[in-house]
Design a protein around this motif. Structure first.
Motif, PDB file in Angstrom:
ATOM      1  N   GLN A   8       0.868  -1.298  -0.011  1.00  0.00           N
ATOM      2  CA  GLN A   8       0.116  -0.023   0.179  1.00  0.00           C
ATOM      3  C   GLN A   8       0.907   1.234  -0.078  1.00  0.00           C
ATOM      4  OE1 GLN A   8      -3.403   0.151   0.182  1.00  0.00           O
ATOM      5  NE2 GLN A   8      -3.658  -2.273  -0.200  1.00  0.00           N
ATOM      6  N   ILE A   9       0.908   2.159  -0.958  1.00  0.00           N
ATOM      7  CA  ILE A   9       1.434   3.152  -1.186  1.00  0.00           C
ATOM      8  C   ILE A   9       0.993   4.475  -0.944  1.00  0.00           C
ATOM      9  CG2 ILE A   9       3.415   4.672  -2.488  1.00  0.00           C
ATOM     10  CD1 ILE A   9       4.407   1.955  -3.532  1.00  0.00           C
ATOM     11  N   LEU A  25       1.804   6.046 -10.041  1.00  0.00           N
ATOM     12  CA  LEU A  25       1.520   4.831  -9.248  1.00  0.00           C
ATOM     13  C   LEU A  25       0.276   4.020  -9.622  1.00  0.00           C
ATOM     14  CD1 LEU A  25       2.472   6.560  -5.782  1.00  0.00           C
ATOM     15  CD2 LEU A  25       3.753   4.359  -6.987  1.00  0.00           C
ATOM     16  N   ILE A  31       1.081  -2.840  -6.855  1.00  0.00           N
ATOM     17  CA  ILE A  31       0.765  -2.025  -5.490  1.00  0.00           C
ATOM     18  C   ILE A  31      -0.469  -1.530  -5.755  1.00  0.00           C
ATOM     19  CG2 ILE A  31       3.249  -1.539  -5.151  1.00  0.00           C
ATOM     20  CD1 ILE A  31       1.216   1.559  -6.391  1.00  0.00           C
ATOM     21  N   SER A  66      -0.536   2.581   5.491  1.00  0.00           N
ATOM     22  CA  SER A  66       0.358   2.614   4.259  1.00  0.00           C
ATOM     23  C   SER A  66       1.710   2.025   4.733  1.00  0.00           C
ATOM     24  CB  SER A  66       0.742   4.002   3.813  1.00  0.00           C
ATOM     25  OG  SER A  66      -0.170   4.647   3.700  1.00  0.00           O
ATOM     26  N   ASP A  67       2.076   1.116   3.436  1.00  0.00           N
ATOM     27  CA  ASP A  67       3.498   0.243   3.894  1.00  0.00           C
ATOM     28  C   ASP A  67       4.488   1.382   3.248  1.00  0.00           C
ATOM     29  OD1 ASP A  67       2.407  -2.385   4.595  1.00  0.00           O
ATOM     30  OD2 ASP A  67       1.728  -2.020   2.504  1.00  0.00           O
ATOM     31  N   ALA A  68       4.143   2.282   2.462  1.00  0.00           N
ATOM     32  CA  ALA A  68       5.284   3.224   2.201  1.00  0.00           C
ATOM     33  C   ALA A  68       4.687   4.400   1.511  1.00  0.00           C
ATOM     34  CB  ALA A  68       5.983   2.579   0.603  1.00  0.00           C
ATOM     35  N   VAL A  69       5.384   5.512   1.529  1.00  0.00           N
ATOM     36  CA  VAL A  69       4.722   6.817   1.189  1.00  0.00           C
ATOM     37  C   VAL A  69       5.548   7.422   0.051  1.00  0.00           C
ATOM     38  CG1 VAL A  69       3.116   7.391   2.723  1.00  0.00           C
ATOM     39  CG2 VAL A  69       5.443   8.007   3.025  1.00  0.00           C
ATOM     40  N   SER A  70       5.057   8.323  -0.717  1.00  0.00           N
ATOM     41  CA  SER A  70       5.984   9.320  -1.798  1.00  0.00           C
ATOM     42  C   SER A  70       5.772  10.538  -0.957  1.00  0.00           C
ATOM     43  CB  SER A  70       5.155   9.350  -2.990  1.00  0.00           C
ATOM     44  OG  SER A  70       5.733   8.550  -3.832  1.00  0.00           O
ATOM     45  N   CYS A  90       6.915   2.993   7.851  1.00  0.00           N
ATOM     46  CA  CYS A  90       6.454   3.030   6.367  1.00  0.00           C
ATOM     47  C   CYS A  90       8.301   3.401   5.474  1.00  0.00           C
ATOM     48  CB  CYS A  90       6.031   4.265   5.876  1.00  0.00           C
ATOM     49  SG  CYS A  90       4.039   4.227   6.541  1.00  0.00           S
ATOM     50  N   ILE A 294       9.427   0.315  -5.778  1.00  0.00           N
ATOM     51  CA  ILE A 294       8.731  -0.650  -5.352  1.00  0.00           C
ATOM     52  C   ILE A 294       9.576  -2.069  -5.330  1.00  0.00           C
ATOM     53  CG2 ILE A 294       6.923  -2.077  -6.353  1.00  0.00           C
ATOM     54  CD1 ILE A 294       5.709   0.663  -6.990  1.00  0.00           C
TER      55      ILE A 294
END
Ligand code: NAD
Length: 326
Positions: A8-9, A25, A31, A66-70, A90, A294
């Protein structure tokens, strides 16, 4: 993973570039976009509607799912937001420059290593198709010249042009030259904004290479070019058009099948200049760098443009800035 299935981003800051992060994305099937957060509620609502994804009313709620973010907010906020993201476990993609201070960058790197999360920084030109082509070649330049010129735009003016534009070329040059910098000369002028709008820097490396960089955000026309000179060889890259051209001096007549153009020099001790413009398949550099992020998360591998290399580019950028400020 926080939802147990796909990565999840989330995107934090959905202004000019955040919109492009969302666009790229949303093309990546490996993702899901967890949602967005922007302090500007009407912009958040517009993007939420355009991409059919949830908009969160606070940062914490987005980070929790979220697992990651921009992080695509103005530079002065990168540190605070990235730190909060790392605190919530994250992985973080931070737009360039990593932060506006070396101490903040150092704290982020330590934190990421402690919580075992990836930091990738948006030094997008490393994913430019023409630069990726250059990386396949034998590179040992003695002289590099870069020009990165843009018309004036109020966005990005929270930092000087060195941190906004020149840092792209600094990152590229540092990735090409494996030698210490011995000397830096620099000059710059505040013409329109409260910070330096046009700057020139000359870097001298321990191996003899000299790089001359010019960056401006008050030009009439846009230009993003790099020229590299090395023995018997001149290579030029147009980052905007994704074109690489090479002029190579050969002692023997090159194979005409591969040479686009051959120019003879002299009648005795003949030399030939071989012009080559490789056909470079086009790709979207932002999509490529987000896919790289990713991939790095899924494979627990170090990204090309990791926090360390971004901090080194920042260190040189700040040194240039301090020389200009003297
Ligand atoms: P922008 O002003 O268009 O967008 C920034 C967004 O962040 C806005 O929507 C704003 O409302 C939002 N924001 C501000 N404070 C916030 C907060 N506390 N929390 C959440 N959202 C907040 O700016 P931009 O041009 O999109 O630039 C954003 C970043 O991207 C900058 O760091 C810039 O250096 C970088 N950038 C990189 C490139 C590149 O080539 N890699 C190009 C342009 C911009």
């Amino acid at each position: 993973m926080k939802n147990g299935t796909s990565l999840q981003i989330g995107v934090i800051g959905v202004g000019h570039l955040g919109n492009f992060h969302l666009r790229q994305l949303s093309k990546i099937s490996e993702i899901s976009i967890s949602g967005i957060y922007d302090i500007n509620a009407s912009r958040a609502e517009e993007m939420s509607h355009n991409y059919n994804i949830p908009s969160f009313s606070n940062l914490e709620s987005l980070l929790n799912v979220s697992d990651a973010v921009s992080v695509v907010t103005p530079t002065s906020l990168h540190y605070k937001i990235a730190m909060e993201a790392l605190d919530t476990n994250c992985h973080v993609f931070i737009e360039k420059p990593i932060t506006d201070s070396l101490s903040h960058a150092g704290t982020l790197l330590k934190k990421a290593s402690k919580v075992k999360k990836i930091i990738q920084v948006g030094h997008i030109e490393r994913f430019n198709p023409a630069f990726m082509e250059l990386k396949k070649m034998d590179i040992a330049p003695h002289f590099i010249e870069t020009h990165r010129l843009a018309p004036f735009n109020p966005r990005g003016n929270d930092v000087p042009v060195i941190l906004d534009l020149m840092i792209h070329d600094l990152d590229i040059i540092l990735s090409l030259i494996d030698a210490e910098i011995l000397d830096i000369r620099a000059n710059g002028v505040k013409v329109v904004s409260q910070t330096v709008d046009i700057a020139n820097a000359r870097l001298e490396f321990e191996n003899g290479c000299v790089a001359n960089l010019t960056a401006s955000r008050i030009s009439q026309k846009e230009l993003r070019k790099m020229r590299l000179f090395q023995e018997d060889n001149y290579i030029t890259i147009d980052f905007q058009k994704g074109i690489l051209e090479e002029y190579k001096v050969c002692q023997e007549e090159p194979n005409i099948v591969t040479a686009k153009e051959v120019i003879k020099i002299g009648t005795e001790n003949k030399k030939y200049i071989l012009y080559n413009r490789p056909v470079i398949p086009k790709h979207d550099a932002l999509e490529e760098e987000l896919r790289h992020f990713i991939h790095s998360i899924y494979h627990a591998s170090r990204p090309e443009t990791d926090g360390d290399s971004a901090t080194e580019a920042l260190r040189i950028a700040l040194e240039i800035q301090s020389i200009i400020d003297q």
